[in-house]
Design a protein around this motif. Structure first.
Motif, mmCIF file in Angstrom:
data_model
loop_
_atom_site.group_PDB
_atom_site.id
_atom_site.type_symbol
_atom_site.label_atom_id
_atom_site.label_comp_id
_atom_site.label_asym_id
_atom_site.label_seq_id
_atom_site.Cartn_x
_atom_site.Cartn_y
_atom_site.Cartn_z
ATOM 1 N N UNK A 43 17.127 -50.253 5.988
ATOM 2 C CA UNK A 43 18.488 -50.621 6.339
ATOM 3 C C UNK A 43 19.129 -49.571 7.237
ATOM 4 N N UNK A 44 20.235 -49.937 7.895
ATOM 5 C CA UNK A 44 20.987 -48.979 8.698
ATOM 6 C C UNK A 44 21.400 -47.797 7.823
ATOM 7 N N UNK B 281 17.611 -44.501 1.831
ATOM 8 C CA UNK B 281 18.386 -43.367 1.318
ATOM 9 C C UNK B 281 17.874 -42.037 1.875
ATOM 10 N N UNK B 282 17.614 -42.034 3.206
ATOM 11 C CA UNK B 282 17.285 -40.817 3.962
ATOM 12 C C UNK B 282 15.855 -40.321 3.774
ATOM 13 N N UNK B 283 15.046 -41.061 3.027
ATOM 14 C CA UNK B 283 13.688 -40.606 2.755
ATOM 15 C C UNK B 283 12.662 -41.687 3.070
ATOM 16 N N UNK B 284 11.436 -41.245 3.352
ATOM 17 C CA UNK B 284 10.308 -42.163 3.464
ATOM 18 C C UNK B 284 9.862 -42.504 2.052
ATOM 19 N N UNK B 285 10.009 -43.787 1.683
ATOM 20 C CA UNK B 285 9.746 -44.195 0.311
ATOM 21 C C UNK B 285 8.316 -44.666 0.091
ATOM 22 N N UNK B 286 7.724 -45.288 1.123
ATOM 23 C CA UNK B 286 6.363 -45.773 0.972
ATOM 24 C C UNK B 286 5.769 -46.061 2.336
ATOM 25 N N UNK B 287 4.453 -45.867 2.471
ATOM 26 C CA UNK B 287 3.733 -46.349 3.633
ATOM 27 C C UNK B 287 2.573 -47.206 3.140
ATOM 28 N N UNK B 288 2.264 -48.231 3.916
ATOM 29 C CA UNK B 288 1.177 -49.110 3.503
ATOM 30 C C UNK B 288 0.996 -50.246 4.479
ATOM 31 N N UNK B 289 0.104 -51.155 4.154
ATOM 32 C CA UNK B 289 -0.100 -52.338 4.972
ATOM 33 C C UNK B 289 1.087 -53.284 4.763
ATOM 34 N N UNK B 290 1.303 -54.235 5.678
ATOM 35 C CA UNK B 290 2.370 -55.216 5.448
ATOM 36 C C UNK B 290 2.247 -55.913 4.098
ATOM 37 N N UNK C 252 9.832 -54.215 -6.248
ATOM 38 C CA UNK C 252 10.711 -53.098 -6.632
ATOM 39 C C UNK C 252 11.106 -52.284 -5.414
ATOM 40 N N UNK C 253 10.145 -52.038 -4.513
ATOM 41 C CA UNK C 253 10.429 -51.286 -3.290
ATOM 42 C C UNK C 253 11.431 -52.035 -2.421
ATOM 43 N N UNK C 254 11.207 -53.335 -2.231
ATOM 44 C CA UNK C 254 12.099 -54.128 -1.388
ATOM 45 C C UNK C 254 13.511 -54.160 -1.959
ATOM 46 N N UNK C 255 13.609 -54.281 -3.278
ATOM 47 C CA UNK C 255 14.920 -54.290 -3.923
ATOM 48 C C UNK C 255 15.623 -52.946 -3.739
ATOM 49 N N UNK C 256 14.892 -51.867 -3.979
ATOM 50 C CA UNK C 256 15.477 -50.533 -3.833
ATOM 51 C C UNK C 256 15.916 -50.280 -2.406
ATOM 52 N N UNK C 257 15.119 -50.759 -1.427
ATOM 53 C CA UNK C 257 15.391 -50.498 -0.008
ATOM 54 C C UNK C 257 16.310 -51.540 0.622
#
Length: 265
Positions: A38-39, A212-221, A229-234
């Motif tokens: 998000x922005x 929230x200013x941090x890289x939360x996860x990297x991975x394949x699409x 959970x990641x999508x909800x948090x982000x």
């Protein structure tokens, strides 16, 4: 060894606001990666740090294993090119040809090399027939391709695209995909900030999620868009095809073809 590396990079603006916290990532030559979030998540600040437009307040950025801390922004831009989200922040010449040729000419290249670079970049970005036009004779969406061509003509190893699909129609989005594929086939790195989740699924094999200013996860699409959970948090949404599959009670789908096969089963 990765070509571009960020090691625990943070950035605070002069007023004390911290925009990026402890970001570490690696990108290899020939990779196309997407940055989503998000922005205010820290995406644009992070890529501006890669390009030297901003300097980290903590951490280190390496290009080909060497710190860029002592290099000028101009020196860094020869290796890490940045295409602004708004093309009007970048365009300043009175013809498309002059705009694309400005960078190579500034690199003191021979005229024949400049001409070849302009021709190649213009052809790739579908601008060959309008090189003599004033950039502002083209609509906003097409002006984005002028700025992309201008960076490509400088031949950096890394090309950063900031929201290239914003305001683009389907035809232009397909062209962007072709440009990205062409660049990675030439062993370039393409880093793209985008809110277009369908574009991410279609064009990228690796995704970085910022929140929230941090890289939360990297991975394949697939790993990213089925991590609820990641999508909800982000505060991110799945691509439409994933949403449809979810509504049908089908998991781990990324394409219409996959969904069709599941339904047939």
């Amino acid at each position: 060894m990765s070509f571009l590396t960020l090691r625990k990079v943070s950035y605070s603006y002069p007023n004390g606001f911290e925009a990026v916290q402890d970001v570490s990532l690696d990108v290899q030559l020939g990779e196309a990666v997407a940055i989503i979030g998000q922005n205010g998540a820290g995406k644009t600040t992070t890529v501006k740090l890669m390009n030297g437009l901003l300097r980290p307040t903590k951490g280190e950025i390496l290009v080909e294993g060497k710190s860029i801390q002592s290099l000028t922004t101009a020196q860094i831009s020869k290796r890490v090119g940045y295409v602004f989200q708004n093309p009007d922040d970048q365009i300043f010449q009175d013809s498309i040809e002059k705009e694309i040729s400005f960078g190579p000419k500034n690199q003191k290249l021979e005229d024949s090399v400049v001409k070849e670079r302009v021709s190649s970049a213009a052809t790739l970005c579908n601008l060959k027939e309008v090189l003599s036009e004033h950039p502002y004779n083209l609509p906003y969406s097409k002006r984005k391709f002028i700025t992309i061509a201008a960076i490509i003509a400088m031949d950096p190893e890394v090309i950063i695209l900031d929201e290239p699909t914003a305001g683009q129609d389907r035809e232009s989005t397909v062209l962007l995909g072709k440009i990205i594929k062409s660049l990675t086939q030439k062993n370039k790195i393409v880093i793209t900030i985008t809110h277009d989740m369908e574009f991410v699924v279609n064009e990228f094999s690796r995704v970085f999620v910022f929140a929230d200013k941090q890289l939360r996860k990297e991975g394949t699409p697939r790993e990213i868009f089925w991590d609820e959970k990641l999508l909800s948090f982000s505060a991110l949404k799945q691509p439409y095809i994933c949403q449809l599959a979810n509504a049908l009670g089908i998991q781990n789908i990324l394409t219409m073809e996959e969904l069709g096969r599941k339904l047939l089963e």
